[in-house]
Scaffold this active site. Structure first.
Site, PDB file in Angstrom:
ATOM      1  N   HIS A  42       0.842  -1.199   0.000  1.00 25.30           N
ATOM      2  CA  HIS A  42       0.000   0.000   0.000  1.00 25.30           C
ATOM      3  C   HIS A  42       0.876   1.248   0.000  1.00 25.30           C
ATOM      4  O   HIS A  42       1.314   1.702   1.055  1.00 25.30           O
ATOM      5  CB  HIS A  42      -0.903  -0.014   1.236  1.00 25.30           C
ATOM      6  CG  HIS A  42      -1.759  -1.239   1.313  1.00 25.30           C
ATOM      7  ND1 HIS A  42      -1.261  -2.464   1.664  1.00 25.30           N
ATOM      8  CD2 HIS A  42      -3.082  -1.414   1.073  1.00 25.30           C
ATOM      9  CE1 HIS A  42      -2.244  -3.354   1.645  1.00 25.30           C
ATOM     10  NE2 HIS A  42      -3.352  -2.746   1.283  1.00 25.30           N
ATOM     11  N   LEU A 132      -8.538  -3.528  10.908  1.00 24.56           N
ATOM     12  CA  LEU A 132      -8.777  -2.109  11.185  1.00 24.56           C
ATOM     13  C   LEU A 132      -9.572  -1.902  12.473  1.00 24.56           C
ATOM     14  O   LEU A 132     -10.457  -2.687  12.811  1.00 24.56           O
ATOM     15  CB  LEU A 132      -9.469  -1.461   9.988  1.00 24.56           C
ATOM     16  CG  LEU A 132      -8.600  -1.456   8.724  1.00 24.56           C
ATOM     17  CD1 LEU A 132      -9.413  -1.069   7.492  1.00 24.56           C
ATOM     18  CD2 LEU A 132      -7.407  -0.524   8.893  1.00 24.56           C
ATOM     19  N   ILE A 203     -10.661   8.382   0.874  1.00 28.20           N
ATOM     20  CA  ILE A 203     -10.534   7.231  -0.034  1.00 28.20           C
ATOM     21  C   ILE A 203     -10.430   5.940   0.781  1.00 28.20           C
ATOM     22  O   ILE A 203      -9.691   5.874   1.772  1.00 28.20           O
ATOM     23  CB  ILE A 203      -9.264   7.378  -0.920  1.00 28.20           C
ATOM     24  CG1 ILE A 203      -9.433   8.499  -1.951  1.00 28.20           C
ATOM     25  CG2 ILE A 203      -8.922   6.069  -1.630  1.00 28.20           C
ATOM     26  CD1 ILE A 203     -10.425   8.233  -3.065  1.00 28.20           C
ATOM     27  N   HIS A 277      -4.365   3.281  -3.055  1.00 24.99           N
ATOM     28  CA  HIS A 277      -4.479   2.652  -1.738  1.00 24.99           C
ATOM     29  C   HIS A 277      -3.675   1.349  -1.661  1.00 24.99           C
ATOM     30  O   HIS A 277      -2.811   1.217  -0.803  1.00 24.99           O
ATOM     31  CB  HIS A 277      -5.956   2.386  -1.400  1.00 24.99           C
ATOM     32  CG  HIS A 277      -6.135   1.395  -0.304  1.00 24.99           C
ATOM     33  ND1 HIS A 277      -6.207   1.760   1.020  1.00 24.99           N
ATOM     34  CD2 HIS A 277      -6.214   0.034  -0.315  1.00 24.99           C
ATOM     35  CE1 HIS A 277      -6.333   0.675   1.759  1.00 24.99           C
ATOM     36  NE2 HIS A 277      -6.345  -0.385   0.973  1.00 24.99           N
ATOM     37  N   ARG A 372     -18.023 -19.873  38.568  1.00 27.28           N
ATOM     38  CA  ARG A 372     -17.822 -18.409  38.541  1.00 27.28           C
ATOM     39  C   ARG A 372     -17.651 -17.877  39.965  1.00 27.28           C
ATOM     40  O   ARG A 372     -16.883 -16.946  40.199  1.00 27.28           O
ATOM     41  CB  ARG A 372     -18.973 -17.702  37.827  1.00 27.28           C
ATOM     42  CG  ARG A 372     -20.313 -17.883  38.492  1.00 27.28           C
ATOM     43  CD  ARG A 372     -21.431 -17.145  37.768  1.00 27.28           C
ATOM     44  NE  ARG A 372     -22.719 -17.544  38.286  1.00 27.28           N
ATOM     45  CZ  ARG A 372     -23.717 -16.719  38.555  1.00 27.28           C
ATOM     46  NH1 ARG A 372     -23.578 -15.427  38.354  1.00 27.28           N
ATOM     47  NH2 ARG A 372     -24.849 -17.165  39.021  1.00 27.28           N
ATOM     48  N   GLU A 426     -17.899  -5.460  24.719  1.00 27.20           N
ATOM     49  CA  GLU A 426     -17.012  -6.625  24.799  1.00 27.20           C
ATOM     50  C   GLU A 426     -15.803  -6.501  23.874  1.00 27.20           C
ATOM     51  O   GLU A 426     -14.675  -6.847  24.231  1.00 27.20           O
ATOM     52  CB  GLU A 426     -17.769  -7.919  24.463  1.00 27.20           C
ATOM     53  CG  GLU A 426     -18.762  -8.370  25.517  1.00 27.20           C
ATOM     54  CD  GLU A 426     -20.111  -7.668  25.407  1.00 27.20           C
ATOM     55  OE1 GLU A 426     -20.296  -6.821  24.509  1.00 27.20           O
ATOM     56  OE2 GLU A 426     -21.005  -7.966  26.229  1.00 27.20           O
ATOM     57  N   HIS A 487     -28.435 -16.840  24.534  1.00 35.25           N
ATOM     58  CA  HIS A 487     -27.378 -16.674  25.528  1.00 35.25           C
ATOM     59  C   HIS A 487     -26.574 -17.956  25.787  1.00 35.25           C
ATOM     60  O   HIS A 487     -25.624 -17.934  26.554  1.00 35.25           O
ATOM     61  CB  HIS A 487     -27.982 -16.209  26.864  1.00 35.25           C
ATOM     62  CG  HIS A 487     -28.354 -14.754  26.867  1.00 35.25           C
ATOM     63  ND1 HIS A 487     -29.107 -14.185  25.866  1.00 35.25           N
ATOM     64  CD2 HIS A 487     -28.061 -13.753  27.731  1.00 35.25           C
ATOM     65  CE1 HIS A 487     -29.269 -12.895  26.120  1.00 35.25           C
ATOM     66  NE2 HIS A 487     -28.641 -12.608  27.246  1.00 35.25           N
TER      67      HIS A 487
HETATM   68  C1  TPP Z   1     -11.384  -5.244   9.933  1.00 31.77           C
HETATM   69  C2  TPP Z   1     -10.860  -5.053   8.565  1.00 31.77           C
HETATM   70  N1  TPP Z   1     -11.708  -5.088   7.523  1.00 31.77           N
HETATM   71  C3  TPP Z   1     -11.240  -4.965   6.260  1.00 31.77           C
HETATM   72  C4  TPP Z   1      -9.916  -4.798   6.019  1.00 31.77           C
HETATM   73  C5  TPP Z   1      -9.396  -4.706   4.597  1.00 31.77           C
HETATM   74  N2  TPP Z   1      -8.954  -3.323   4.325  1.00 31.77           N
HETATM   75  C6  TPP Z   1      -7.682  -2.973   4.417  1.00 31.77           C
HETATM   76  S1  TPP Z   1      -7.435  -1.356   4.119  1.00 31.77           S
HETATM   77  C7  TPP Z   1      -9.066  -1.098   3.848  1.00 31.77           C
HETATM   78  C8  TPP Z   1      -9.568   0.275   3.491  1.00 31.77           C
HETATM   79  C9  TPP Z   1      -9.110   1.237   4.491  1.00 31.77           C
HETATM   80  O1  TPP Z   1      -9.348   2.523   4.076  1.00 31.77           O
HETATM   81  P1  TPP Z   1      -8.624   3.710   4.822  1.00 31.77           P
HETATM   82  O2  TPP Z   1      -8.592   3.451   6.266  1.00 31.77           O
HETATM   83  O3  TPP Z   1      -9.215   4.968   4.355  1.00 31.77           O
HETATM   84  O4  TPP Z   1      -7.142   3.559   4.331  1.00 31.77           O
HETATM   85  P2  TPP Z   1      -6.448   4.350   3.160  1.00 31.77           P
HETATM   86  O5  TPP Z   1      -7.186   4.026   1.917  1.00 31.77           O
HETATM   87  O6  TPP Z   1      -6.516   5.788   3.496  1.00 31.77           O
HETATM   88  O7  TPP Z   1      -5.056   3.817   3.159  1.00 31.77           O
HETATM   89  C10 TPP Z   1      -9.782  -2.276   3.999  1.00 31.77           C
HETATM   90  C11 TPP Z   1     -11.231  -2.396   3.812  1.00 31.77           C
HETATM   91  C12 TPP Z   1      -9.062  -4.779   7.129  1.00 31.77           C
HETATM   92  N3  TPP Z   1      -7.746  -4.662   7.013  1.00 31.77           N
HETATM   93  N4  TPP Z   1      -9.559  -4.880   8.382  1.00 31.77           N
END
Ligand code: TPP
Length: 682
Positions: A42, A132, A203, A277, A372, A426, A487
């Site tokens: 990236h 993320l 983006i 990206h 527990r 959680e 549950h």
């Molecule tokens: C939980 C999760 N879902 C999906 C992805 C796949 N993924 C990696 S980067 C991205 C887009 C992220 O966009 P942004 O945060 O704006 O990053 P930029 O394009 O600015 O580098 C996705 C969907 C991931 N890494 N983690």
């Protein structure tokens, strides 16, 4: 051509750049070149955020590249882990031991520069990021840990701990739900030692963020009680520095800095596009971008010597900061030797002498107690002797029995509290626990086992990072009764056992709880899950059955016969008592039967082949496994000839005793299946 020759041959334009500009462009071009060489990665975000990251590292971050573990260092988290080359470039340039060759082997087998930053793998990486939302959420745990550590250890005239946690995040991080949970907590707790910087580039992978995202980030964070600042030009390092200065002097709130940036900054056709990206730029775009930066267009992995010399000054600064801190710590140690010793134990992952002295031994009791309940007693017995064991619940402490008696709540006005209140969050809780464990503490969280699903992404990362986090999950089966199938965990045991390096414990009675805790507290590189019953379980008579100390081996022979058994009953947790009752019946009928309690499969698998053969002799093929969860996986122990008494479908709403009967979890049924397997069925 050598780097220095290339540098000498740099165009006039390049040489006229200030050292800041040269350094920033070095970060950008290294990142572009590494992604291009790997043909994967990236490039766009490192190109955009180089000025931001450079300003943090150069002007704000108190760190020591020569000792990435220095206790009072500021933390830096790259939450948008896909932009990993940004971090690797900085770690190389500031002297963390990465080499230019490491950058040239980005994303390759065995390299120090994997696709996403990996804790333990690359010096200077504070936490594993890529999923993320996790990194920023870990950063909240780091900031919480710093507040607790400062409150617990600092003394008048001895401000030993006062570090800041910085995290960079992107749109993806802020869209993920976990960021909402942890940002809300950070604001509520007034974590003024926390700074997030949001890469507002509009983006993501599919295109413009306007496709799916129209949050007002400013209002959102104000609503969480954060201090919100705006940098309107990601290339303006003075603006960035001014914002960071404000952020780091804020007395009572975490700070969010919204940074407007251009992904792929400087690429002739790819700037501000989704292609910037996650795709290598291609040679033509790279040349165009280098031209735009005033960089030699044909140079690859070019590091002007003056840039390296300039950025490596971080080593001297860091060494000096650490030396000054060591002097302060020595003075502190002279005045507060016990506290200093405590800190050293934390750093070395040691436990105080006699830490387990008060772990209770429970007398036999047919009525017994819920595991527990007994876990709460054991936790309290340990917590008294291990001050850095702290944690709480996702609003379920009265159910999970995780309060430490006599300790304060961890709140804005009492950062020395050890009882944490995560709210009904959680996932956020689990991510915060990871950040706390990364800071040396022994954190625990708790909730209902079914909602481990909500926390799973962070639990998985605790295993991947090898963090000794403790998750206490109660209401561990249909045994919770009337709350019904929403549950009642079914697939959760196996789903959690399926996570590599995770240790999943399901103790059968009070004394197994004690033994499981004893094992868990000694873990250094594994997270643990304790699955505990809501309902009372008899405390087994250990003068009649084997000692619970066997739990430390993961599985052990609890009740046995003379000679080789005809049939083995295997079980965990609340179903062990059914096997024990079936054992008594079968024994009275003259059947040679054995009961194996298996509180932790993963530890059992680590035992010697001899021990495993002793417990589960290969020759004994008549085996009944009993567990009130899905059957998937039990065939590993029952083989093709055994029987698995499990619950593969969802539960139901009814009193627990009724559910156990309806679903066949009775001692009688266990005995029947055992008889059938050995040809003595009625
Ligand atoms: C939980 C999760 N879902 C999906 C992805 C796949 N993924 C990696 S980067 C991205 C887009 C992220 O966009 P942004 O945060 O704006 O990053 P930029 O394009 O600015 O580098 C996705 C969907 C991931 N890494 N983690």
């Amino acid at each position: 051509m050598s780097d220095s020759l290339k540098a000498a041959a740099m165009p006039l334009e390049t040489r006229r750049q200030s050292i800041d500009e040269l350094s920033i462009n070095t970060i950008r071009t290294l990142s572009m070149d590494a992604v291009q060489k790997a043909n994967s990665g990236h490039p766009g975000t490192p190109m955009a955020l180089a000025p931001l990251a450079y300003t943090i590292f150069e002007r704000f971050l108190k760190h020591n590249p020569k000792n990435p573990h220095w206790a009072n260092r500021d933390r830096f988290v790259l939450s948008n882990g896909h932009a990993s080359m940004l971090l690797y470039s900085l770690l190389y340039l500031t002297g963390y031991g990465l080499t230019l060759d490491d950058l040239k082997t980005f994303r390759q087998w065995n390299s120090k520069t994997p696709g996403h930053p990996e804790y333990h793998h690359t010096p200077g990486v504070e936490t594993t990021t890529g999923p993320l939302g996790q990194g920023i959420s870990n950063s909240v745990g780091m900031a919480i840990a710093e507040r607790w550590i400062a409150a617990h250890f600092n003394r008048p005239g001895h401000e030993i701990f006062n570090y800041t946690t910085y995290a960079i995040c992107g749109d993806g991080d802020l869209m993920e739900g976990v960021s909402h949970e942890t940002a809300a907590m950070a604001g509520h707790l007034g974590l003024s030692n926390l700074v997030w910087m949001y890469d507002n580039n509009h983006i993501t992978i599919e295109g413009s963020t306007s496709l799916a995202y129209s949050d007002d980030v400013h209002k959102r964070f104000e609503g969480y009680h954060w201090n919100v600042l705006h940098v309107t030009d990601a290339n303006n390092t003075d603006q960035i520095a001014a914002a960071l200065r404000t952020a780091t002097t804020n007395p009572d709130k975490p700070t969010m800095i919204i940074v407007d940036s251009h992904i792929g900054y400087g690429a002739p056709t790819r700037q501000d596009t989704k292609e910037a990206h996650g795709e290598p730029l291609g040679e033509a775009e790279i040349e165009g971008a280098k031209k735009f930066y005033g960089w030699p267009q044909d140079a690859k992995f070019l590091v002007p010597p003056e840039v390296l010399a300039h950025m490596r000054k971080a080593e001297d600064r860091g060494a000096q900061w650490e030396a000054e801190w060591n002097t302060k710590f020595a003075a502190y140690k002279a005045e507060y030797p016990e506290l200093a010793r405590e800190w050293e134990m934390i750093m070395n992952q040691e436990l105080p002498d006699g830490w387990d002295k008060d772990i209770p031994v429970f007398p036999a009791d047919a009525k017994g107690a819920a595991t527990r309940e007994t876990s709460g007693k054991v936790l309290n017995a340990i917590a008294k002797r291990v001050p850095w064991l702290l944690g709480g619940a996702a609003d379920l402490a009265p159910s999970t029995k995780t309060l430490i008696a006599g300790e304060k709540s961890f709140e804005k006005d009492s950062y020395d509290g050890r009882n944490m209140h995560f709210g009904i969050r959680e996932h956020g809780m689990a991510a915060i626990l990871n950040g706390m464990a990364l800071s040396g503490l022994r954190p625990y969280g708790s909730g209902f086992l079914i909602f481990s699903d909500y926390a799973r992404p962070s639990i998985r990362l605790s295993a991947l990072m090898g963090l000794p986090v403790i998750d206490i999950f109660t209401h561990d089966s249909i045994g919770l009764g009337e709350d019904g199938p929403t549950h009642q965990p079914i697939e959760q045991f196996m789903a959690l056992r399926a996570i590599p390096r995770m240790l999943f414990f399901r103790p059968a009675d009070a004394n197994e709880v004690s033994e499981c805790w004893r094992v868990i507290m000694q873990l250094k590189k594994h997270p643990a899950i304790l699955a505990l019953s809501r309902q009372a379980l008899p405390t087994l008579d250990r003068s009649k059955y084997a000692s619970a100390a066997g739990a430390a081996k993961g599985a052990y022979v609890l009740a046995d016969c003379e000679g080789t058994p005809e049939v083995i009953l295997l079980s965990t947790g609340s179903e062990v008592k059914l096997c024990v009752a079936a054992y008594e019946t079968l024994k009275s009928e003259g059947v040679k039967v054995r009961v194996v309690s298996m509180p932790c499969w993963e530890i059992f698998e680590e035992q010697s082949a001899e021990y495993r053969e002793q417990v589960l002799p290969n020759a004994v093929r008549a085996r009944v496994a009993v567990e009130a969860g899905t059957n998937l996986g039990w065939d590993h122990y029952t083989g093709l000839d055994g029987y698995i008494l499990c619950r593969a479908d969802f539960g139901a709403s009814a009193p627990a005793t009724e559910l156990f009967t309806q679903f066949g979890f009775t001692a009688e049924n266990v005995a029947n299946h055992a008889r059938k397997l050995i040809g003595k069925g009625k």
